[in-house]
Design a protein around this motif. Structure first.
Motif, PDB file in Angstrom:
ATOM      1  N   ILE A 104       0.854  -1.184   0.000  1.00  0.00           N
ATOM      2  CA  ILE A 104       0.000   0.000   0.000  1.00  0.00           C
ATOM      3  C   ILE A 104       0.888   1.232   0.000  1.00  0.00           C
ATOM      4  CG2 ILE A 104      -1.723   1.310   1.285  1.00  0.00           C
ATOM      5  CD1 ILE A 104      -2.777  -1.331   2.387  1.00  0.00           C
ATOM      6  N   ILE A 105       0.563   2.206  -0.878  1.00  0.00           N
ATOM      7  CA  ILE A 105       1.406   3.396  -0.990  1.00  0.00           C
ATOM      8  C   ILE A 105       0.684   4.678  -0.550  1.00  0.00           C
ATOM      9  CG2 ILE A 105       2.876   2.367  -2.758  1.00  0.00           C
ATOM     10  CD1 ILE A 105       1.377   3.984  -4.869  1.00  0.00           C
ATOM     11  N   THR A 106      -0.629   4.647  -0.453  1.00  0.00           N
ATOM     12  CA  THR A 106      -1.413   5.764   0.080  1.00  0.00           C
ATOM     13  C   THR A 106      -2.710   5.191   0.617  1.00  0.00           C
ATOM     14  OG1 THR A 106      -0.519   7.247  -1.627  1.00  0.00           O
ATOM     15  CG2 THR A 106      -2.443   8.024  -0.417  1.00  0.00           C
ATOM     16  N   GLN A 107      -3.176   5.731   1.756  1.00  0.00           N
ATOM     17  CA  GLN A 107      -4.430   5.207   2.288  1.00  0.00           C
ATOM     18  C   GLN A 107      -5.169   6.243   3.122  1.00  0.00           C
ATOM     19  OE1 GLN A 107      -4.137   2.428   5.799  1.00  0.00           O
ATOM     20  NE2 GLN A 107      -1.994   2.248   5.136  1.00  0.00           N
ATOM     21  N   VAL A 108      -6.486   6.071   3.169  1.00  0.00           N
ATOM     22  CA  VAL A 108      -7.332   6.747   4.152  1.00  0.00           C
ATOM     23  C   VAL A 108      -7.653   5.699   5.198  1.00  0.00           C
ATOM     24  CG1 VAL A 108      -9.540   7.864   4.607  1.00  0.00           C
ATOM     25  CG2 VAL A 108      -8.296   8.379   2.495  1.00  0.00           C
ATOM     26  N   HIS A 109      -7.221   5.961   6.427  1.00  0.00           N
ATOM     27  CA  HIS A 109      -7.369   5.000   7.517  1.00  0.00           C
ATOM     28  C   HIS A 109      -8.595   5.350   8.356  1.00  0.00           C
ATOM     29  CE1 HIS A 109      -6.300   2.685  11.158  1.00  0.00           C
ATOM     30  NE2 HIS A 109      -5.568   1.955  10.344  1.00  0.00           N
ATOM     31  N   GLN A 110      -9.266   4.322   8.883  1.00  0.00           N
ATOM     32  CA  GLN A 110     -10.578   4.472   9.510  1.00  0.00           C
ATOM     33  C   GLN A 110     -10.509   4.872  10.989  1.00  0.00           C
ATOM     34  OE1 GLN A 110      -9.275   1.822   8.069  1.00  0.00           O
ATOM     35  NE2 GLN A 110      -8.849   0.455   9.765  1.00  0.00           N
ATOM     36  N   GLY A 111      -9.789   5.938  11.302  1.00  0.00           N
ATOM     37  CA  GLY A 111      -9.717   6.407  12.684  1.00  0.00           C
ATOM     38  C   GLY A 111      -9.151   5.350  13.613  1.00  0.00           C
ATOM     39  N   GLU A 112      -9.787   5.147  14.764  1.00  0.00           N
ATOM     40  CA  GLU A 112      -9.300   4.195  15.755  1.00  0.00           C
ATOM     41  C   GLU A 112      -9.751   2.761  15.481  1.00  0.00           C
ATOM     42  OE1 GLU A 112      -7.133   4.951  18.178  1.00  0.00           O
ATOM     43  OE2 GLU A 112      -7.093   6.936  17.242  1.00  0.00           O
ATOM     44  N   TRP A 113     -10.578   2.557  14.490  1.00  0.00           N
ATOM     45  CA  TRP A 113     -11.050   1.214  14.173  1.00  0.00           C
ATOM     46  C   TRP A 113      -9.912   0.369  13.609  1.00  0.00           C
ATOM     47  CZ3 TRP A 113     -16.399  -0.671  13.303  1.00  0.00           C
ATOM     48  CH2 TRP A 113     -17.356   0.157  13.891  1.00  0.00           C
ATOM     49  N   PRO A 117      -7.787  -0.610   5.254  1.00  0.00           N
ATOM     50  CA  PRO A 117      -7.967   0.825   5.008  1.00  0.00           C
ATOM     51  C   PRO A 117      -9.290   1.115   4.314  1.00  0.00           C
ATOM     52  CG  PRO A 117      -5.818   0.065   4.231  1.00  0.00           C
ATOM     53  CD  PRO A 117      -6.602  -1.149   4.577  1.00  0.00           C
ATOM     54  N   THR A 118      -9.876   2.245   4.654  1.00  0.00           N
ATOM     55  CA  THR A 118     -11.104   2.679   3.985  1.00  0.00           C
ATOM     56  C   THR A 118     -10.862   2.860   2.488  1.00  0.00           C
ATOM     57  OG1 THR A 118     -11.635   3.856   6.025  1.00  0.00           O
ATOM     58  CG2 THR A 118     -12.946   4.378   4.079  1.00  0.00           C
ATOM     59  N   ILE A 119      -9.798   3.582   2.148  1.00  0.00           N
ATOM     60  CA  ILE A 119      -9.361   3.756   0.769  1.00  0.00           C
ATOM     61  C   ILE A 119      -7.889   3.379   0.713  1.00  0.00           C
ATOM     62  CG2 ILE A 119      -9.108   5.347  -1.177  1.00  0.00           C
ATOM     63  CD1 ILE A 119     -11.994   5.082  -0.363  1.00  0.00           C
ATOM     64  N   ALA A 120      -7.504   2.584  -0.272  1.00  0.00           N
ATOM     65  CA  ALA A 120      -6.093   2.190  -0.389  1.00  0.00           C
ATOM     66  C   ALA A 120      -5.659   2.202  -1.844  1.00  0.00           C
ATOM     67  CB  ALA A 120      -5.875   0.804   0.211  1.00  0.00           C
TER      68      ALA A 120
END
Length: 233
Positions: A104-113, A117-120
């Motif tokens: 994975i080179i970029t991601q939107v991570h789902q906070g403390e969950w 990744p939400t978006i990867a």
């Protein structure tokens, strides 16, 4: 893309000219993430991210091989607003593609969950891949696509733009990804946020979860990142 970006209000940007901003968190072994002279564009700085498979990652987050930056809470993503994230990547000339497993080179991570990744945005073999998760069942990818062809991008900057409207129900959800100004992925009406999460955050760098436990074609990996900006409306 310039016209689209002009309709947003910028809330964060960095060009790495003064190093890594103080508000950005680092999840990496010492020396794995550095600011260097841009290898292609003279007079500019870039972020160099490099890691060896043989490194000890046991003291980094959950012990999984990674060298990542966590962007500050000022650019966290809540559900509802329309965000535009712009960044660039450069695959160096000597890069060896790993057909055995993704990075994975970029991601939107789902906070403390916990969970994927939400978006990867990932690399596997000579292809990029974009995936998203959300809603009740985050164990599986809700939408995704293979993107050709990473091998022709060696030694040149690739400009990415991600438009992200998060919604855990999918009703108002929208995800769009552009590569060098061309729309390469779009999903609408598909859950793209974990249930109730209002503090998803941006991560950039390398995350290679199976590197220590599974067969891989590579023993080291290097990627460069250019300027990053996040805007909102």
């Amino acid at each position: 893309m310039t016209a689209l970006a002009s309709t947003y209000d910028r809330i964060f940007s960095t060009g790495w000219d003064h190093g890594i901003d103080a508000g950005i968190g680092v999840q990496a072994n010492p020396g794995d993430i550095t600011v260097v002279d841009d290898p292609v564009v003279g007079g500019r700085k870039a972020l160099r991210v490099h890691m060896f498979q043989s490194e000890d990652f046991s003291r980094i987050a959950n012990g999984v091989p990674r060298a990542e930056l966590i962007f500050p809470k000022a650019v966290s993503f809540s559900q509802g607003p329309d965000y535009l994230i712009r960044w660039s990547t450069l695959i160096p000339v000597g890069f060896t593609f790993d057909a055995k497993q993704a990075v994975i080179i970029t991601q939107v991570h789902q906070g403390e969950w916990t969970g994927g990744p939400t978006i990867a945005l990932s690399l596997q073999g000579k292809q990029y891949a974009i995936s998203e998760r959300g809603g009740v069942n985050t164990a599986t990818v809700s939408a995704g696509k293979w993107l050709c062809c990473a091998d022709v991008d060696k030694d040149k900057w690739v400009n990415w733009s991600l438009r992200y409207v998060a919604d855990d129900s999918g009703y108002h959800a929208s995800t769009q990804l552009w590569k060098d100004g061309h729309l390469v992925f779009a999903s609408q009406g598909v859950p793209n946020a974990y249930i109730g999460v209002q503090d998803a955050y941006l991560k950039m760098g390398l995350y290679k979860s199976g590197w220590k436990s599974s067969v891989s074609d590579v023993s080291e990996i290097t990627l460069f990142y250019g300027p990053v900006s996040v805007s909102k409306k």
